[in-house]
Motif scaffolding. Structure first.
Motif, PDB file in Angstrom:
ATOM      1  N   SER A  72       0.839  -1.194   0.000  1.00 43.55           N
ATOM      2  CA  SER A  72       0.000   0.000   0.000  1.00 43.55           C
ATOM      3  C   SER A  72       0.874   1.244   0.000  1.00 43.55           C
ATOM      4  N   ARG A  73       0.276   2.401  -0.144  1.00 45.68           N
ATOM      5  CA  ARG A  73       1.003   3.663  -0.089  1.00 45.68           C
ATOM      6  C   ARG A  73       1.766   3.767   1.238  1.00 45.68           C
ATOM      7  N   ARG A  74       1.078   3.415   2.316  1.00 47.01           N
ATOM      8  CA  ARG A  74       1.664   3.513   3.640  1.00 47.01           C
ATOM      9  C   ARG A  74       2.891   2.598   3.788  1.00 47.01           C
ATOM     10  N   GLU A  75       2.770   1.372   3.247  1.00 40.61           N
ATOM     11  CA  GLU A  75       3.893   0.433   3.377  1.00 40.61           C
ATOM     12  C   GLU A  75       5.113   0.901   2.597  1.00 40.61           C
ATOM     13  N   ILE A  76       4.864   1.468   1.410  1.00 44.24           N
ATOM     14  CA  ILE A  76       5.985   1.955   0.597  1.00 44.24           C
ATOM     15  C   ILE A  76       6.682   3.100   1.335  1.00 44.24           C
ATOM     16  N   GLU A  77       5.902   3.957   1.939  1.00 44.32           N
ATOM     17  CA  GLU A  77       6.481   5.082   2.679  1.00 44.32           C
ATOM     18  C   GLU A  77       7.276   4.572   3.878  1.00 44.32           C
ATOM     19  N   LEU A  78       6.693   3.627   4.612  1.00 50.50           N
ATOM     20  CA  LEU A  78       7.400   3.115   5.794  1.00 50.50           C
ATOM     21  C   LEU A  78       8.686   2.404   5.402  1.00 50.50           C
ATOM     22  N   SER A  79       8.667   1.690   4.266  1.00 47.55           N
ATOM     23  CA  SER A  79       9.889   1.033   3.809  1.00 47.55           C
ATOM     24  C   SER A  79      10.999   2.051   3.630  1.00 47.55           C
ATOM     25  N   LYS A  80      10.651   3.173   3.021  1.00 43.61           N
ATOM     26  CA  LYS A  80      11.639   4.224   2.778  1.00 43.61           C
ATOM     27  C   LYS A  80      12.128   4.831   4.095  1.00 43.61           C
ATOM     28  N   VAL A  81      11.181   5.098   4.974  1.00 43.79           N
ATOM     29  CA  VAL A  81      11.518   5.734   6.249  1.00 43.79           C
ATOM     30  C   VAL A  81      12.408   4.823   7.090  1.00 43.79           C
ATOM     31  N   ILE A  82      12.083   3.533   7.094  1.00 44.13           N
ATOM     32  CA  ILE A  82      12.878   2.577   7.876  1.00 44.13           C
ATOM     33  C   ILE A  82      14.274   2.454   7.281  1.00 44.13           C
ATOM     34  N   LYS A  83      14.334   2.382   5.953  1.00 42.75           N
ATOM     35  CA  LYS A  83      15.627   2.299   5.278  1.00 42.75           C
ATOM     36  C   LYS A  83      16.499   3.482   5.668  1.00 42.75           C
ATOM     37  N   GLU A  84      15.915   4.659   5.644  1.00 45.60           N
ATOM     38  CA  GLU A  84      16.700   5.861   5.940  1.00 45.60           C
ATOM     39  C   GLU A  84      17.100   5.956   7.409  1.00 45.60           C
ATOM     40  N   SER A  85      16.315   5.335   8.276  1.00 43.77           N
ATOM     41  CA  SER A  85      16.695   5.367   9.685  1.00 43.77           C
ATOM     42  C   SER A  85      17.806   4.358   9.980  1.00 43.77           C
ATOM     43  N   LEU A  86      17.986   3.367   9.089  1.00 41.28           N
ATOM     44  CA  LEU A  86      19.039   2.365   9.318  1.00 41.28           C
ATOM     45  C   LEU A  86      20.335   2.718   8.600  1.00 41.28           C
ATOM     46  N   GLU A  87      20.227   3.515   7.537  1.00 36.48           N
ATOM     47  CA  GLU A  87      21.411   3.836   6.728  1.00 36.48           C
ATOM     48  C   GLU A  87      22.546   4.490   7.524  1.00 36.48           C
ATOM     49  N   PRO A  88      22.268   5.447   8.416  1.00 38.54           N
ATOM     50  CA  PRO A  88      23.389   6.118   9.098  1.00 38.54           C
ATOM     51  C   PRO A  88      24.221   5.178   9.961  1.00 38.54           C
ATOM     52  N   THR A  89      23.662   4.032  10.317  1.00 40.00           N
ATOM     53  CA  THR A  89      24.388   3.157  11.239  1.00 40.00           C
ATOM     54  C   THR A  89      25.384   2.239  10.523  1.00 40.00           C
ATOM     55  N   ALA A  90      25.129   1.919   9.259  1.00 41.11           N
ATOM     56  CA  ALA A  90      26.004   0.968   8.558  1.00 41.11           C
ATOM     57  C   ALA A  90      27.202   1.691   7.954  1.00 41.11           C
ATOM     58  N   PHE A  91      28.323   0.999   7.888  1.00 40.15           N
ATOM     59  CA  PHE A  91      29.496   1.545   7.213  1.00 40.15           C
ATOM     60  C   PHE A  91      29.316   1.272   5.718  1.00 40.15           C
ATOM     61  N   MET A  92      28.602   2.155   5.054  1.00 41.15           N
ATOM     62  CA  MET A  92      28.190   1.928   3.664  1.00 41.15           C
ATOM     63  C   MET A  92      29.380   1.916   2.714  1.00 41.15           C
ATOM     64  N   GLU A  93      30.426   2.691   3.029  1.00 39.54           N
ATOM     65  CA  GLU A  93      31.534   2.867   2.093  1.00 39.54           C
ATOM     66  C   GLU A  93      32.500   1.685   2.120  1.00 39.54           C
ATOM     67  N   TYR A  94      32.334   0.763   3.069  1.00 41.86           N
ATOM     68  CA  TYR A  94      33.241  -0.382   3.146  1.00 41.86           C
ATOM     69  C   TYR A  94      33.069  -1.349   1.982  1.00 41.86           C
ATOM     70  N   TYR A  95      31.850  -1.518   1.529  1.00 38.44           N
ATOM     71  CA  TYR A  95      31.583  -2.552   0.529  1.00 38.44           C
ATOM     72  C   TYR A  95      30.886  -1.959  -0.689  1.00 38.44           C
ATOM     73  N   PRO A  96      31.639  -1.259  -1.558  1.00 36.38           N
ATOM     74  CA  PRO A  96      31.021  -0.657  -2.734  1.00 36.38           C
ATOM     75  C   PRO A  96      30.471  -1.717  -3.674  1.00 36.38           C
ATOM     76  N   ARG A  97      29.498  -1.357  -4.466  1.00 33.84           N
ATOM     77  CA  ARG A  97      28.879  -2.196  -5.488  1.00 33.84           C
ATOM     78  C   ARG A  97      28.048  -3.345  -4.909  1.00 33.84           C
ATOM     79  N   THR A  98      27.786  -3.320  -3.630  1.00 35.86           N
ATOM     80  CA  THR A  98      26.982  -4.407  -3.058  1.00 35.86           C
ATOM     81  C   THR A  98      25.650  -3.868  -2.546  1.00 35.86           C
ATOM     82  N   GLY A  99      24.792  -4.789  -2.179  1.00 29.11           N
ATOM     83  CA  GLY A  99      23.500  -4.408  -1.640  1.00 29.11           C
ATOM     84  C   GLY A  99      23.145  -5.217  -0.415  1.00 29.11           C
TER      85      GLY A  99
END
Lengths: 240, 244
Positions: free
Chosen positions: B93-120
């Protein structure tokens, strides 16, 4: 310069481990002269250096590592190998054929096909390029027999033991040849399936209890017990 | 509606389920319960029942979504059709898509994203039973699942909501309080870093009330953080006790 955890204590990401004049080792990071944990693991102090032995981690390729991988794709001039890492590895045809590779003559899928397992060495890798493999050394190449077991890659050093004590003990007790892929895949080849099963059991036990001490002795004892059990069984069978 | 709202807090100052205004619901967190995922967690917060699974870092598919300089986190928040009283359509639903984005963005600052380029890294959150503040419980569970997957992180993310019903600021809203109350403030925090990674507000609050609500939610986050750590540690303590 205080430290906030004792040796061998379990930490979780974000735990403040030490403040001041220490070196940040594996699985840690520094911020404002403070050292924090970045993974779930066990604290180890090594003079001024602080390491976290991760309990959960994935394999990151390193040049010179021996790994065991699965062929996932047969390409035009080589194979794509899944080595249980965030990046898949490339194995070039000329590496395997040990002669110039002729696309019109050689059928690559007859040499290695999908699902085949290979022992290989990583010859090149950096952040912007996928790892390259080589099988041109003795002991490397396609796996034809034995059993495979997968463990967390951080537990491989524990299975090797201090100066190889653990793995040589298992080899001695079970009579199996053990090849440890540093990516967490282990190949056990023995004379019969019972021996292999025994070695696998020992490896599984090490994985489960890797963070406890005095493990080598317990594994030796377990293997000896299991062996006598097995011998009694075969004796009874031969009697009846 | 005003009549109903009056009942949300009784004469003794207790809530519908007998909690004090600043009390959390009982929380249970379990780690590593899905063997097919690289890391997983299950959380029960009151009547909320949520599963979170983390995969990776692994090669990105489709490949064009991979970034050359860092890893990508993808998140799917999904509510099961049976998670609420009336059947919820399983399509996002609209709400679920929004929450997915919001949750993703709340978790991003915690991971060391630059350690593993080109991965997901893929995070899947499945709400089995919903009873208010599911986005907070989802973030709590997802960050534990990420730690269980062995993804290097700056800190765990703990999340908790605060809100206002009957002119009282309360902690950890459940469904009826969320729907009939006058405001809801979900907050996610990296406690050791003292950094807020999610802050939303639904409803109306005065600036003073808002500050009180945020402070109350932060306190809740810190309590939840202790439980997250405990859950991660107990997974390994069992074996240690055998030895001793």
């Amino acid at each position: 310069m205080p430290t906030f955890f004792e040796r061998r204590q379990i930490v979780t990401p974000g735990d403040l481990i030490a403040e001041g004049d220490y070196l940040a080792g594996e699985n840690t990071y520094t911020e404002d002269n403070r050292i924090y944990a970045s993974r779930v693991g066990i604290v180890e102090y090594e003079n001024k250096k602080i390491n976290i032995v991760a309990l959960r981690a994935f394999y990151i390729p390193k040049i010179g590592d021996i790994v065991i991988g699965t062929v996932v794709e047969v390409g035009f001039n080589g194979w794509t190998i899944d080595i249980n890492a965030p990046y898949s590895a490339l194995l070039r045809a000329s590496e395997v054929l040990s002669r110039p590779f002729k696309p019109q003559k050689d059928e690559l899928s007859q040499v290695l096909s999908m699902g085949d397992l290979v022992v290989a060495k990583i010859t090149a890798y950096d952040r912007s390029h996928d790892p390259q493999l080589s099988v041109s050394e003795p002991g490397l190449g396609k796996i034809t027999r034995g059993q495979i077991i997968r463990v967390t890659s951080t537990k491989i050093p524990r299975i090797i033991g201090r100066k190889g004590s653990m793995v040589s003990m298992i080899t001695q007790e079970t009579g199996c040849q053990i090849i440890l892929g540093l990516n967490g895949v282990i190949l056990v080849t023995g004379k019969n399936p019972e021996d292999e099963e025994l070695a696998l059991m020992a490896i599984r036990k090490i994985e489960e209890e890797s963070h406890t001490s005095g493990l080598t002795d317990r594994i030796t004892q377990m293997l000896k017990e299991e062996k006598t059990k097995g011998e009694e069984k075969t004796k009874n069978e031969s009697k009846s | 509606m005003s009549q109903k709202a009056e009942k949300l807090i009784d004469k003794k100052g207790l809530r519908l389920d007998g909690r004090k205004p600043d009390e959390l619901r009982p929380i249970k967190i379990e780690v590593g319960i899905l063997s097919n995922a690289d890391g997983s967690a299950y959380i029960e917060q009151g009547k909320n029942k949520i599963l979170a699974a983390a995969f990776g870092p692994r090669e990105m598919h489709p490949k064009h979504l991979a970034l050359p300089d860092r890893m990508v986190i993808r998140c799917r928040y999904h509510m099961a059709p049976f998670s609420v009283q009336e059947r919820k359509s399983p399509s996002p639903s609209r709400r679920e898509i929004e929450l997915s984005k919001v949750i993703k963005e709340s978790l991003e600052p915690t991971a060391f994203m630059e350690y593993y380029p080109r991965t997901g890294v893929d995070i899947f959150i499945e709400v089995l039973q919903a009873d208010g503040s599911t986005r907070c419980a989802s973030i709590t569970a997802a960050s534990v699942a990420m730690a269980d997957a062995g993804i290097p992180m700056r800190d765990l993310v703990a999340a908790c909501s605060a809100g206002k019903v009957d002119d009282t600021i309360i902690l950890d809203l459940m469904d009826t309080e969320d729907k009939q109350g006058s405001a809801d403030v979900p907050v996610a925090l990296m406690p050791n870093q003292n950094a807020i990674t999610l802050l939303q507000m639904d409803g109306t609050l005065t600036s003073e009330e808002f500050e009180n609500a945020v402070n109350l939610a932060l306190e809740g986050c810190r309590k939840i953080y202790a439980m997250q750590k405990e859950a991660l540690k107990t997974k390994y303590v069992d074996v240690k006790e055998v030895e001793e």
